[in-house]
Write an enzyme that holds these catalytic residues in place. Sequence first.
Site, PDB file in Angstrom:
ATOM      1  N   SER A 720      46.807  45.266  33.886  1.00  0.00           N
ATOM      2  CA  SER A 720      47.278  44.407  32.801  1.00  0.00           C
ATOM      3  C   SER A 720      48.243  45.149  31.889  1.00  0.00           C
ATOM      4  O   SER A 720      49.257  44.597  31.460  1.00  0.00           O
ATOM      5  CB  SER A 720      46.097  43.874  31.988  1.00  0.00           C
ATOM      6  OG  SER A 720      45.453  42.843  32.682  1.00  0.00           O
ATOM      7  N   SER A 924      46.105  40.357  42.470  1.00  0.00           N
ATOM      8  CA  SER A 924      46.262  40.880  41.109  1.00  0.00           C
ATOM      9  C   SER A 924      46.416  39.744  40.105  1.00  0.00           C
ATOM     10  O   SER A 924      45.934  39.830  38.979  1.00  0.00           O
ATOM     11  CB  SER A 924      47.448  41.832  41.033  1.00  0.00           C
ATOM     12  OG  SER A 924      48.598  41.249  41.575  1.00  0.00           O
ATOM     13  N   ASN A 927      42.805  38.386  39.654  1.00  0.00           N
ATOM     14  CA  ASN A 927      41.728  39.240  39.162  1.00  0.00           C
ATOM     15  C   ASN A 927      42.118  40.315  38.148  1.00  0.00           C
ATOM     16  O   ASN A 927      41.242  40.816  37.445  1.00  0.00           O
ATOM     17  CB  ASN A 927      41.073  39.957  40.340  1.00  0.00           C
ATOM     18  CG  ASN A 927      40.439  38.990  41.304  1.00  0.00           C
ATOM     19  OD1 ASN A 927      39.645  38.168  40.906  1.00  0.00           O
ATOM     20  ND2 ASN A 927      40.812  39.086  42.556  1.00  0.00           N
ATOM     21  N   TYR A 928      43.360  40.698  38.087  1.00  0.00           N
ATOM     22  CA  TYR A 928      43.688  41.886  37.292  1.00  0.00           C
ATOM     23  C   TYR A 928      44.642  41.680  36.129  1.00  0.00           C
ATOM     24  O   TYR A 928      44.579  42.399  35.145  1.00  0.00           O
ATOM     25  CB  TYR A 928      44.266  42.962  38.213  1.00  0.00           C
ATOM     26  CG  TYR A 928      43.238  43.592  39.104  1.00  0.00           C
ATOM     27  CD1 TYR A 928      42.322  44.488  38.581  1.00  0.00           C
ATOM     28  CD2 TYR A 928      43.161  43.280  40.454  1.00  0.00           C
ATOM     29  CE1 TYR A 928      41.362  45.074  39.384  1.00  0.00           C
ATOM     30  CE2 TYR A 928      42.209  43.861  41.270  1.00  0.00           C
ATOM     31  CZ  TYR A 928      41.318  44.762  40.725  1.00  0.00           C
ATOM     32  OH  TYR A 928      40.366  45.340  41.522  1.00  0.00           O
ATOM     33  N   ILE A 929      45.550  40.762  36.297  1.00  0.00           N
ATOM     34  CA  ILE A 929      46.537  40.589  35.233  1.00  0.00           C
ATOM     35  C   ILE A 929      46.018  39.582  34.225  1.00  0.00           C
ATOM     36  O   ILE A 929      45.728  38.437  34.580  1.00  0.00           O
ATOM     37  CB  ILE A 929      47.877  40.110  35.828  1.00  0.00           C
ATOM     38  CG1 ILE A 929      48.427  41.179  36.761  1.00  0.00           C
ATOM     39  CG2 ILE A 929      48.857  39.779  34.726  1.00  0.00           C
ATOM     40  CD1 ILE A 929      49.596  40.713  37.610  1.00  0.00           C
TER      41      ILE A 929
END
Length: 972
Positions: A720, A924, A927-929
Site C-alpha cells: 500500500s 494485490s 488483498n494488498y492495496i
Amino acid sequence: MVGSRLLSRLPLLQLLPRPSPIHQFSLCSSTLRAQSSWHRSTPQRATAQRSHPPPFPFKPFKIFKFKMASDSDDDMPLARTNGRVSNAHISKSVDKAMDESNGSKPAPAGISIRNGPIVDEMDVDEPATNGHAKRKSRGSTSKPVNYNQQGSESEDDDIPLAKRQRTTTKVEESDSDDEPLATKKQPGKLPPKNTAILGESSDDDEPLNAKLAKKKATIEKKAAKEAKTIRAKDKKPAKKVKDESSEEDVKPKAKRKANGTTTAKKANGVKKEESDSDAPLAKKGAAAKGKGKAATNGKVKVEASPKKGAKKGESEEAEEVYRWWDAPKKEDDSIKWETLQHNGVVFPPEYEPLPKNVKLLYAGTPLTLSIEAEEVAGFFGAMLNSTHNVENPTFQKNFFADLKEIVKKTGGAKDKDGNKVDLKDFSKLDFKPIFNYYDAKNQEKKARSSAEKKADKAAKDEMEAPYVHCIWDGRKEQVGNFRVEPPGLFRGRGEHPKTGKVKQRVLPEQITINIGKEAIPPAPPEGHKWKAIQHDNKATWLVMWQENINGAYKYVMLAAKSSIKGQSDYKKFEKARQLKEHIDRIRKDYERDLKAELMADRQRATAVYLIDKFALRAGNEKDSENEAETVGCCSLKFEHVTLKPPNTVVFDFLGKDSIRFYDEVTVHEQVFKNLKIFKKAPKKEGDDIFDRLNTTQLNKHLTNYMPGLSAKVFRTYNASFTMSSLLKELPKKANLSMQEKIKLYNDCNRKVAILCNHKRTIGAGHEAQMEKMTDRIKGLRYQKWRIKHMILDLDPKQKKKKGAEWFEYEEGIDDEWIVEHIAFLVQEQRTKIEKKFAKENEKLVADGQKEMKAKELTDRLKEADVLEKKLKKEHKSKKVEAEGKGPSVEKFEANLKKLDERIATMNLQAEDREGNKEVALGTSKINYIDPRLTVVFSKKFDVPIEKFFSKTLREKFTWAIESIEDEDDWEF
DNA sequence: AACCCTACTTAGCATTTACGAA
DNA sequence: TTCGTAAATGCTAAGTAGGGTT
C-alpha cells in the site's frame, strides 16, 4: 566480457539438447511451472495406455531422528533443531573474517535487479552452480538423500541434529537419467530477464540500479519522516523497544482476549462434544421465538429478490446496507455476533452412475465396478484434458492407490463374464470411454438454447436462495461459499505428495454448524445428523468440516462484501497504516541488530530486513512429508540463497503455491555478511539459513513494536505504501486521456504486483495476440505514410518544408512488410465483399426475391483488384494520389493527428498487455492495496471507479468508496 | 519450546459471463 | 447475431498467525 554476460542471460534450456521424444517439453521457459516435466508435455491427449507413467517414485526415505541434549556451542535455545546449525554467538573473529573476504565496493543496497544485470561473478559460497542448476535438487523435492550421506552426517558429533522430526521426501523420477537437465530445472515462472518490468529502460544497468536504489531510499526516508510527524502529532510517545526483555509493558493480545468470556473450550471441543449436541437442539427450538424472523421450517426467510419485476436501478433499494464504517466502533471486537441464523449448506448432487455401456477399460477389457469405485474412476476420467494433473506421476500413483483400494473394498473389478480382473498396472487403464461420455455431456449442456439455460439457472437459483443469505445480528448478509465441496481428486499444487488422492464426499455427520442459540438450526438431510451444533459467537463461520486428505478445516463464511469481512479488511489496512508510525524505529533497530552478537538476534534482524525490503512471506514451518516443499523467509534453506560479492544476493526458491520466487538483489553490506555467516560450514544444502529463528519468535518480537504487528503486515504496508508513493509521483499532466490515466494506475499496480511476486500463467495465445497488435500498429503507420505522400501529391513544396525524412517509413515497417501488408489488405477487402454479398443474398432470399448472380460478385471483387493495383503502384512509385473529396494539406494533417492518437493508444494497450503477461494484478488489488488509494486516485484523476474495480470489487470495497466520499486528501 | 488446533487471509487456476469485433 | 476473447467470478488450496497444552 560482454559476450559472457550475454551468454549468462540466455535461458539455460536453450543451450541444451532437445528432450527425448517421450518427454517433449515445452521450451517456452515462461510457461514452465513448478511442477516439472509431466504436464505440458505432449500436445496429444494422454490416454491412460499411452502415457506410461514411469515406475512410481520410491517410498520416501525417512531420515533418522537424532536427539541431542543441547546446542554444542552453549545453551542458547534453537529455533530450529534440524540440520546443521550456527553457533549461538558470533565471535569477533568470525565477524572480522567475513569482512575481509568481502571484496569490492558494494552496490546500493536494498534493490531488486530481478530483470537487470547479472553480475558475472562467481558465487562466494558455492561451486559454480547457478539458480537453475541448483533447482535440480530442489525441484525434485529435495536433495537426493541416501543413507550413506546420512550416516556420515550422524558421525559429526559436534553438530546438534534433529530433535524435531525431520523427514525428507525424495521423489525419484525413474527416467531422470534420460531427461534433459533443463526440463527438470524449471521450477516455476520466471520473468524474462530482458523485460523492463518497471517501465524503465533496462539497457543501461548502472543508472537503473542507482535510480531504483535512490527511489527506494527516498520512499524509506519519506516513511521515516512520516512516522516522526505522526508520533509528534499524536503525542503519545511510542514505547521504546530495545529487546525482548522489555516486552512486559506491552501485552496487547493477551489482555484483549482475557476479558471476553471464553467459549474457546466449546470451539476446541467440537470433536469430543458431538454426543451432547443433540440434546440442546430441542431446547433451542423453543428459544428460537426470540427473533421473529425465523420461519417455521427452520429456513431463514429471505426474499430471494429475483429482480424480475424491478429490473431497474432501485431493485436493490430494499436492502439498506449497514454502513458500519459510519457506526461507532465496537468496544470488544472479539465477539463477532449476538444473533446468527442461517440455513446451512447445499450438498453436491449425488453421484449419477454411468450408463451400462460406458466402462473403464483394463487392457482393453470393459470393467464392471461397484458404484463407489466407478465414481472414483469417473473423477479421473472426467479430467483427462487436464494433462497437467493426469500426467503427473505422483497424481497417478496416489489416484491409482485409492482406486485400487475402493475397488477392493467394494467387491473388485469384473469383466463381462463376472471374472475378477486384477488391476496391477495403471498404464493398462483406459479412461477414454468415461471421458468421452462426460465430454459429450458437457457439450450437450453447452448446446442448450439460451432460454433453456436461463430456465435451468433460475431453477438452480431458486433452490439455492435460502442459503445465499444469513441473518447476522438481525441484518441480512451474504454467505460466501455455501456449497459443500464436491468429492473429486485432490489437486495439490507443485510437487504435493498427496496430489491425486481421492477427496471424499462430505457427509452431514462430519459437519459442524455454528449458529445463534436463538435460531433454529438447519435440519440435516433426511436420515442424517450433524456432527455438532455450536454457538460460538467469537467465530465468524457458519459451517465447518474437516477434509480427508490433509485434515484441513473447511469453513463456510460470509462473502467478501459482508460487513464482517469488510470490517476486518478495514482493520487490516488500518493496522498497516499504523505501522507507518513505527517503521522508522523498527528499521533503525534491525539495522543495529544486524550486528548483534547473539546469533538469534542477528538472524531475526536479518529476516526482518528481508521481509521489509523484499516483501518475503514469513515462512512458517511445513510438514515436509505431507506438503509440497515451499518456503518463506524464516524457512529459507541454504540452497535458496546465493551470495555474490560484494553485496548481491540471489533468491531462488518456491514460495506459496509453488510459485517460483527469483530475485537478484543488492543488500546492505551487513546483511550480506550475515547471510554468509548463516550459511557458514558445516551448513550445506537442506539446512535452514535461519536456524535460530522461527515465525513465532519473529512475530513475537514485532508485536513489541505495535500490537498486532506480524510479518504479513509488512507486505500489506509495503504494497500500500508503495502504491501510495507511486500514485503521488504521477505526473500532474493535464490533458491525459482516460486510457492513459488507467494505464498509469495499472503501471503502479503492476509494480506492486511485482513486489509481491504475484504471477500467472501466460495465456496460450499471448504471442499471437501481441503480433496481431503490432501488425495493426504497423498498418496504421503505413496509412500515415500514405497520407504523407498524399500531402506531397497536393503540395510538392512540402518536401522541403517537412524535410525528406518526414516522408520515409516509420519504425517497424519496410518494403517487405508492406508487400505483405498490401496482400493482407486486399485479401481483407475480398473477404469483406464476399461476406457482404452472401449476407445480401440471404436477405433477398428471405424476402422472397431471387439471389444476385455470381457475376455480380465477380464484378464487386474487382474493387479489390483495383485496390491491389493502386497500392502496388503506390508502393513502387512511392507516389500516392490524394484521396477523398476536397483534399487539402490541412485535412491530411488532421488525419495524421488522428492516426497518431490511435497509434498511441494501441501502443499503450500493447505495452500494457506485454507487461501484464505474467504478472497478476488482481491479487494485490484485492488483498494488498488499500482500496481507499484507488478511490482517491479515481476522484483526483476523474476516472470512474468502475474502471478500476469490478462490480464485486466495488461491493467488497464499498466501505472504502463510501467513506472517502468527501475526503479527497485521504492518505494511506 | 514443541506441538497441535483453529480460524482466518491470500492465491492461482478453472469456469462462467460479458463484451467487442466480424 | 455469432463467435472468440478477455474480464469477472468461483473454487479451493495454501499460506499466516495465534492460542492452548504438554
